[in-house]
Design an enzyme around this catalytic site. Sequence first.
Site, PDB file in Angstrom:
ATOM      1  N   ASP A 174      -6.311   0.544   0.714  1.00 40.20           N
ATOM      2  CA  ASP A 174      -6.481   1.056   2.079  1.00 40.20           C
ATOM      3  C   ASP A 174      -7.841   0.574   2.584  1.00 40.20           C
ATOM      4  O   ASP A 174      -8.538  -0.170   1.895  1.00 40.20           O
ATOM      5  CB  ASP A 174      -6.343   2.593   2.116  1.00 40.20           C
ATOM      6  CG  ASP A 174      -7.659   3.265   1.834  1.00 40.20           C
ATOM      7  OD1 ASP A 174      -8.434   2.728   0.993  1.00 40.20           O
ATOM      8  OD2 ASP A 174      -7.958   4.295   2.444  1.00 40.20           O
TER       9      ASP A 174
ATOM     10  N   LYS B 212       0.838  -1.201   0.000  1.00 40.42           N
ATOM     11  CA  LYS B 212       0.000   0.000   0.000  1.00 40.42           C
ATOM     12  C   LYS B 212       0.874   1.253   0.000  1.00 40.42           C
ATOM     13  O   LYS B 212       0.724   2.134  -0.847  1.00 40.42           O
ATOM     14  CB  LYS B 212      -0.923  -0.008   1.232  1.00 40.42           C
ATOM     15  CG  LYS B 212      -1.873   1.167   1.266  1.00 40.42           C
ATOM     16  CD  LYS B 212      -2.694   1.203   2.534  1.00 40.42           C
ATOM     17  CE  LYS B 212      -1.972   1.984   3.588  1.00 40.42           C
ATOM     18  NZ  LYS B 212      -2.782   2.324   4.747  1.00 40.42           N
TER      19      LYS B 212
END
Length: 213
Positions: free
Chosen positions: A140, A122
Site C-alpha cells: 500500500d 494488494k
Amino acid sequence: MINKKKIVEELIRFLDERYSDAKCSLDYVNPFQLLIATILSAQCTDERVNKVTCTLFKKYRSFEDFARADIEEFMEDIKPTGFYRNKAKNIKKLSEIVVEKYDGKMPEDIDELVKLPGIGRKTANVVLGNCFGKPGIVVDTHVKRISQRLGLTDNDNPDKIERDLMELIPEEKWTKWSHQMIEFGRDICSARKPKCESCPLSKYCGFYLDKKG
Ligand code: SF4
C-alpha cells in the site's frame, strides 16, 4: 553500499516491539466482507469505509446480492468512500463472475483473484493473508513509501516492490509485517511530516540522511 539485511533485521525488531498487535483495521467477519471493504478502501480511510460497510453488509450479504444490485442505488450506498462509480461497477461485475464461474464462492488462489475486475495483488494479498493463512506482502502507500525511504527497493511499480520485499522479509511474516508497516507509516513515517528525530531507523534512512545533508 547499504546493508539491506541489517536494515531489515532492525526494522523487524522495531516493528515487533512497537506494533506487536498490528492487524487489518477494516471491519469484517468473513472473506467476502474483507474483499469488498478492501476494494472500497482505495483512496479512502479505513474509518470511513467501516462507517459505510456497517450498514452496507446488512443490505448486501453475499456476492449474489451485489450481482443483483441496482447499480445507481449501489453507487449511492458507497458514495462516501469516493470513486464510487468505478468501485460499484467493479464490485457488481466481479460478483457476477464469482456467482457464474465460482458458484458464489470467492476463489482462494491469487492468480484467479487478480483476474477479477478491480482486484490487484494488494487487495488479493490482504484477503488471502488475513482470511486464508496465505501470507502476502501488501504494497500500500505506506509500505511503498517506507521501503523506498529505507532503500529496501529502488522500484516504483508495486508488483516489483512486492518482489523486492519478498526477497528480504521472511515469508511467514509477510502479512503481519505489512500491517505493522502501515501502522508505522500512520504513526511515525508519514508522507508529509515524518517524525525522523524519534525514529530508530534514522541512521539507516537515505531519505533522512539526504534531508539532513
Ligand atoms: Fe521515515 Fe524518517 Fe524514519 Fe526515515 S528516518 S524511516 S523518513 S521516520
